[in-house]
Design a protein around this motif. Structure first.
Motif, PDB file in Angstrom:
ATOM      1  N   GLY A 338       4.220  -5.543   2.469  1.00 52.02           N
ATOM      2  CA  GLY A 338       5.634  -5.265   2.654  1.00 52.02           C
ATOM      3  C   GLY A 338       6.024  -3.815   2.490  1.00 52.02           C
ATOM      4  O   GLY A 338       5.232  -2.934   2.129  1.00 52.02           O
ATOM      5  N   ARG A 339       7.300  -3.571   2.723  1.00 49.76           N
ATOM      6  CA  ARG A 339       7.869  -2.222   2.715  1.00 49.76           C
ATOM      7  C   ARG A 339       7.726  -1.538   1.356  1.00 49.76           C
ATOM      8  O   ARG A 339       7.634  -0.305   1.290  1.00 49.76           O
ATOM      9  N   ASN A 340       7.713  -2.297   0.272  1.00 54.73           N
ATOM     10  CA  ASN A 340       7.582  -1.687  -1.053  1.00 54.73           C
ATOM     11  C   ASN A 340       6.341  -0.820  -1.152  1.00 54.73           C
ATOM     12  O   ASN A 340       6.336   0.201  -1.854  1.00 54.73           O
ATOM     13  N   PHE A 341       5.264  -1.221  -0.473  1.00 53.65           N
ATOM     14  CA  PHE A 341       4.030  -0.445  -0.500  1.00 53.65           C
ATOM     15  C   PHE A 341       3.976   0.587   0.628  1.00 53.65           C
ATOM     16  O   PHE A 341       3.284   1.593   0.518  1.00 53.65           O
ATOM     17  N   ILE A 342       4.692   0.332   1.715  1.00 52.10           N
ATOM     18  CA  ILE A 342       4.569   1.154   2.913  1.00 52.10           C
ATOM     19  C   ILE A 342       5.439   2.407   2.841  1.00 52.10           C
ATOM     20  O   ILE A 342       5.083   3.456   3.379  1.00 52.10           O
ATOM     21  N   ALA A 343       6.590   2.319   2.176  1.00 48.80           N
ATOM     22  CA  ALA A 343       7.580   3.401   2.214  1.00 48.80           C
ATOM     23  C   ALA A 343       6.978   4.739   1.786  1.00 48.80           C
ATOM     24  O   ALA A 343       6.429   4.869   0.691  1.00 48.80           O
ATOM     25  N   GLY A 344       7.085   5.728   2.664  1.00 53.04           N
ATOM     26  CA  GLY A 344       6.620   7.075   2.350  1.00 53.04           C
ATOM     27  C   GLY A 344       5.125   7.226   2.230  1.00 53.04           C
ATOM     28  O   GLY A 344       4.647   8.196   1.632  1.00 53.04           O
ATOM     29  N   CYS A 345       4.365   6.292   2.803  1.00 50.64           N
ATOM     30  CA  CYS A 345       2.908   6.321   2.617  1.00 50.64           C
ATOM     31  C   CYS A 345       2.265   7.549   3.261  1.00 50.64           C
ATOM     32  O   CYS A 345       1.147   7.919   2.883  1.00 50.64           O
ATOM     33  N   ASP A 346       2.929   8.202   4.208  1.00 47.12           N
ATOM     34  CA  ASP A 346       2.338   9.373   4.858  1.00 47.12           C
ATOM     35  C   ASP A 346       2.417  10.626   3.999  1.00 47.12           C
ATOM     36  O   ASP A 346       1.724  11.618   4.269  1.00 47.12           O
ATOM     37  N   ARG A 347       3.229  10.599   2.918  1.00 43.46           N
ATOM     38  CA  ARG A 347       3.398  11.803   2.111  1.00 43.46           C
ATOM     39  C   ARG A 347       3.299  11.569   0.607  1.00 43.46           C
ATOM     40  O   ARG A 347       3.196  12.533  -0.154  1.00 43.46           O
ATOM     41  N   ARG A 348       3.303  10.319   0.160  1.00 43.48           N
ATOM     42  CA  ARG A 348       3.277  10.039  -1.290  1.00 43.48           C
ATOM     43  C   ARG A 348       1.885   9.599  -1.708  1.00 43.48           C
ATOM     44  O   ARG A 348       1.374   8.567  -1.252  1.00 43.48           O
ATOM     45  N   ALA A 349       1.289  10.362  -2.609  1.00 45.69           N
ATOM     46  CA  ALA A 349      -0.071  10.074  -3.039  1.00 45.69           C
ATOM     47  C   ALA A 349      -0.155   8.750  -3.797  1.00 45.69           C
ATOM     48  O   ALA A 349      -1.152   8.021  -3.680  1.00 45.69           O
ATOM     49  N   ASP A 350       0.883   8.406  -4.586  1.00 53.24           N
ATOM     50  CA  ASP A 350       0.843   7.155  -5.347  1.00 53.24           C
ATOM     51  C   ASP A 350       0.849   5.952  -4.413  1.00 53.24           C
ATOM     52  O   ASP A 350       0.120   4.974  -4.630  1.00 53.24           O
ATOM     53  N   GLN A 351       1.664   6.014  -3.344  1.00 53.96           N
ATOM     54  CA  GLN A 351       1.678   4.936  -2.370  1.00 53.96           C
ATOM     55  C   GLN A 351       0.334   4.827  -1.652  1.00 53.96           C
ATOM     56  O   GLN A 351      -0.170   3.738  -1.400  1.00 53.96           O
ATOM     57  N   GLN A 352      -0.257   5.963  -1.343  1.00 50.41           N
ATOM     58  CA  GLN A 352      -1.537   5.964  -0.630  1.00 50.41           C
ATOM     59  C   GLN A 352      -2.632   5.312  -1.459  1.00 50.41           C
ATOM     60  O   GLN A 352      -3.423   4.503  -0.949  1.00 50.41           O
ATOM     61  N   ARG A 353      -2.675   5.636  -2.750  1.00 46.79           N
ATOM     62  CA  ARG A 353      -3.702   5.022  -3.605  1.00 46.79           C
ATOM     63  C   ARG A 353      -3.514   3.511  -3.691  1.00 46.79           C
ATOM     64  O   ARG A 353      -4.485   2.753  -3.648  1.00 46.79           O
ATOM     65  N   MET A 354      -2.262   3.077  -3.809  1.00 46.75           N
ATOM     66  CA  MET A 354      -1.994   1.641  -3.918  1.00 46.75           C
ATOM     67  C   MET A 354      -2.363   0.921  -2.625  1.00 46.75           C
ATOM     68  O   MET A 354      -2.992  -0.146  -2.628  1.00 46.75           O
ATOM     69  N   ILE A 355      -1.978   1.506  -1.494  1.00 47.98           N
ATOM     70  CA  ILE A 355      -2.276   0.882  -0.201  1.00 47.98           C
ATOM     71  C   ILE A 355      -3.778   0.806   0.032  1.00 47.98           C
ATOM     72  O   ILE A 355      -4.300  -0.217   0.504  1.00 47.98           O
ATOM     73  N   LEU A 356      -4.498   1.869  -0.292  1.00 42.51           N
ATOM     74  CA  LEU A 356      -5.947   1.878  -0.081  1.00 42.51           C
ATOM     75  C   LEU A 356      -6.630   0.812  -0.930  1.00 42.51           C
ATOM     76  O   LEU A 356      -7.601   0.177  -0.489  1.00 42.51           O
ATOM     77  N   ALA A 357      -6.125   0.594  -2.160  1.00 47.33           N
ATOM     78  CA  ALA A 357      -6.702  -0.443  -3.020  1.00 47.33           C
ATOM     79  C   ALA A 357      -6.460  -1.831  -2.422  1.00 47.33           C
ATOM     80  O   ALA A 357      -7.368  -2.677  -2.381  1.00 47.33           O
ATOM     81  N   ILE A 358      -5.243  -2.082  -1.932  1.00 50.50           N
ATOM     82  CA  ILE A 358      -4.926  -3.377  -1.323  1.00 50.50           C
ATOM     83  C   ILE A 358      -5.731  -3.566  -0.046  1.00 50.50           C
ATOM     84  O   ILE A 358      -6.260  -4.651   0.232  1.00 50.50           O
ATOM     85  N   LEU A 359      -5.850  -2.497   0.738  1.00 50.85           N
ATOM     86  CA  LEU A 359      -6.597  -2.566   1.988  1.00 50.85           C
ATOM     87  C   LEU A 359      -8.075  -2.864   1.731  1.00 50.85           C
ATOM     88  O   LEU A 359      -8.702  -3.654   2.452  1.00 50.85           O
ATOM     89  N   ALA A 360      -8.637  -2.250   0.685  1.00 50.26           N
ATOM     90  CA  ALA A 360     -10.038  -2.505   0.347  1.00 50.26           C
ATOM     91  C   ALA A 360     -10.248  -3.959  -0.057  1.00 50.26           C
ATOM     92  O   ALA A 360     -11.251  -4.587   0.311  1.00 50.26           O
ATOM     93  N   LEU A 361      -9.297  -4.524  -0.819  1.00 47.03           N
ATOM     94  CA  LEU A 361      -9.407  -5.923  -1.229  1.00 47.03           C
ATOM     95  C   LEU A 361      -9.332  -6.839  -0.014  1.00 47.03           C
ATOM     96  O   LEU A 361     -10.128  -7.789   0.116  1.00 47.03           O
ATOM     97  N   ALA A 362      -8.394  -6.570   0.886  1.00 46.32           N
ATOM     98  CA  ALA A 362      -8.268  -7.394   2.090  1.00 46.32           C
ATOM     99  C   ALA A 362      -9.532  -7.321   2.939  1.00 46.32           C
ATOM    100  O   ALA A 362     -10.006  -8.336   3.461  1.00 46.32           O
TER     101      ALA A 362
END
Length: 426
Positions: A338-362
């Motif tokens: 969802g958007r909670n993880f996606i918002a600002g992912c192109d510029r926010r390092a904290d969002q990027q780390r969280m998304i990469l962790a979720i993506l690796a699990l998937a």
């Protein structure tokens, strides 16, 4: 309920009985609903929410001479009979009710202004029992928008010859669909169309079905779901005849809907009636499995649909909505992030780390991934670069009416590059 309220209620009950005997039994009932109760529960907590509802109830008893029906803890609805039995007093009652609802509720160090819709139901004949008046009031509330900041107050008469209450939200012309395109990050092709059911209210605004489900009983929800299936599959048949490639529809279903075995029956029957293979439908689980409907009935529906060939997806992956065992048990093939993880992912390092962790699990679990709520082209480019399978959101396309989907599919198909032809030229 506090002793003081019970005592007042007992006196009001005696007053009502005496006046009914004198006046032939004319009756007025109140049905009031706090629309943003889930948001309040999340922000102030269940205990403070109960205090707020209790204080609101006391004010209604004191100022409107309400004889309340017992309210279960956490319930967003207050029902009761009014001690004033003259229909001529209704304008004054509505004015006082407006004052109560707009004043807010004072709690320790906090004032809460809940969003309230309410209806006063009149039965001049006195032949209808309280349950019938409450049912008539709940039906009238279904036409009130839950998003009106000031709420809506209504007055309705229950005529002596009135039969079963007609629920306005069930009328087929009140139920409509929007479709959210989902685009493949690798090819740019349409992966699916997500179905977004809407119900038109009395003020002509339309609301998401998910927001209105707490108002609907199980039978009503089943009828609405059947109408949604009928419209969605009919639209898919139209796009097939157009030659527009829509691999599947993604249909979010609530836990309550999936708990009803009739929902799986309706899905499979409608697919067969429309001559569509089950593989053309993805059922998205939008809540923790079994939270409202029970794990056994919900699990049985999901397994039955999966065995028939329907895909099963999980919404809001990463928010604790399902355990890893649920992913395996129900054969889920795709997850929506969802958007909670996606918002600002192109510029926010904290969002990027969280998304990469979720993506690796998937990826470890063999699940396809869909990014929801993608708002900018920069977010879309970043998500495609790190390995998402698909995206949806304003940057891709807004939710569309069926007629607008026709134009989108044709224009999008023409914008895709032609496939490279490896055949040797003659």
């Amino acid at each position: 309920m506090a002793y003081g309220i019970a005592a007042v209620a007992a006196r009001l009950a005696r007053l009502v009985r005496n006046r009914e005997a004198a006046r032939g039994g004319a009756r007025l009932a109140l049905v009031l609903r706090v629309e943003n109760v889930e948001m309040l529960r999340a922000s102030i907590g269940p205990a403070m929410l109960e205090q707020m509802l209790d204080r609101l109830l006391r004010r209604l008893v004191a100022d409107l001479r309400l004889l309340p029906q017992s309210r279960s803890p956490g319930s967003a609805e207050i029902q009761g009979m009014l001690g004033i039995l003259r229909q001529q007093a209704v304008p004054g009652l509505l004015a006082r009710l407006q004052t109560i609802c707009s004043a807010g509720v004072d709690l320790p160090d906090l004032r809460i202004c809940p969003v309230v819709n309410a209806v006063i139901v009149s039965d001049e004949s006195g032949r209808q029992d309280a349950a019938a008046l409450y049912a008539h009031g709940r039906a009238a509330l279904q036409g009130c928008s839950p998003f009106s900041a000031a709420g809506q107050l209504r007055f309705v008469e229950m005529l002596p010859q009135a039969g079963p209450v007609a629920l306005p939200a069930l009328a087929p012309d009140r139920i409509g669909l929007l479709f959210q395109p989902q685009i493949c990050c690798d090819t740019g092709a349409v992966l699916a169309l997500r179905v977004l059911p809407r119900i038109r209210m009395d003020d002509q605004d339309s609301c998401d079905l998910a927001e209105l489900q707490p108002r609907l009983d199980d039978e009503t929800l089943g009828l609405v779901t059947a109408q949604v299936l009928r419209q969605a599959f009919a639209a898919l048949r139209v796009w097939d005849r157009m030659g527009a490639r829509v691999p599947l529809l993604s249909l979010p279903l609530s836990d309550r809907a999936l708990a009803d075995p009739a929902t799986a029956d309706a899905i499979l029957w409608e697919l067969d009636r429309q001559d569509l293979p089950p593989e053309r439908l993805e059922v998205e689980v939008t809540e923790p499995v079994g939270r409202h409907g029970g794990r056994l009935p919900v699990g049985a529906s999901l397994q039955r649909l999966g065995i028939a060939g329907c895909a099963v997806a999980l919404g809001e992956f990463g928010t604790g909505s399902a355990g890893l065992d649920d992913l395996r048990r129900f054969g889920m093939r795709r997850v929506r992030i969802g958007r909670n993880f996606i918002a600002g992912c192109d510029r926010r390092a904290d969002q990027q780390r969280m998304i990469l962790a979720i993506l690796a699990l998937a990826e470890h679990l063999g699940l396809a991934t869909l990014a929801d709520g993608v708002a900018t082209q920069e977010e879309q480019a970043f998500l495609a670069q790190i390995g998402f399978n698909g995206v949806q959101g304003p940057a891709v396309a807004p939710p569309l009416e069926p007629a607008a989907v026709d134009d989108f599919l044709l224009a999008h198909g023409h914008s895709l590059p032609a496939p490279f032809d490896l055949r040797r030229k003659a």
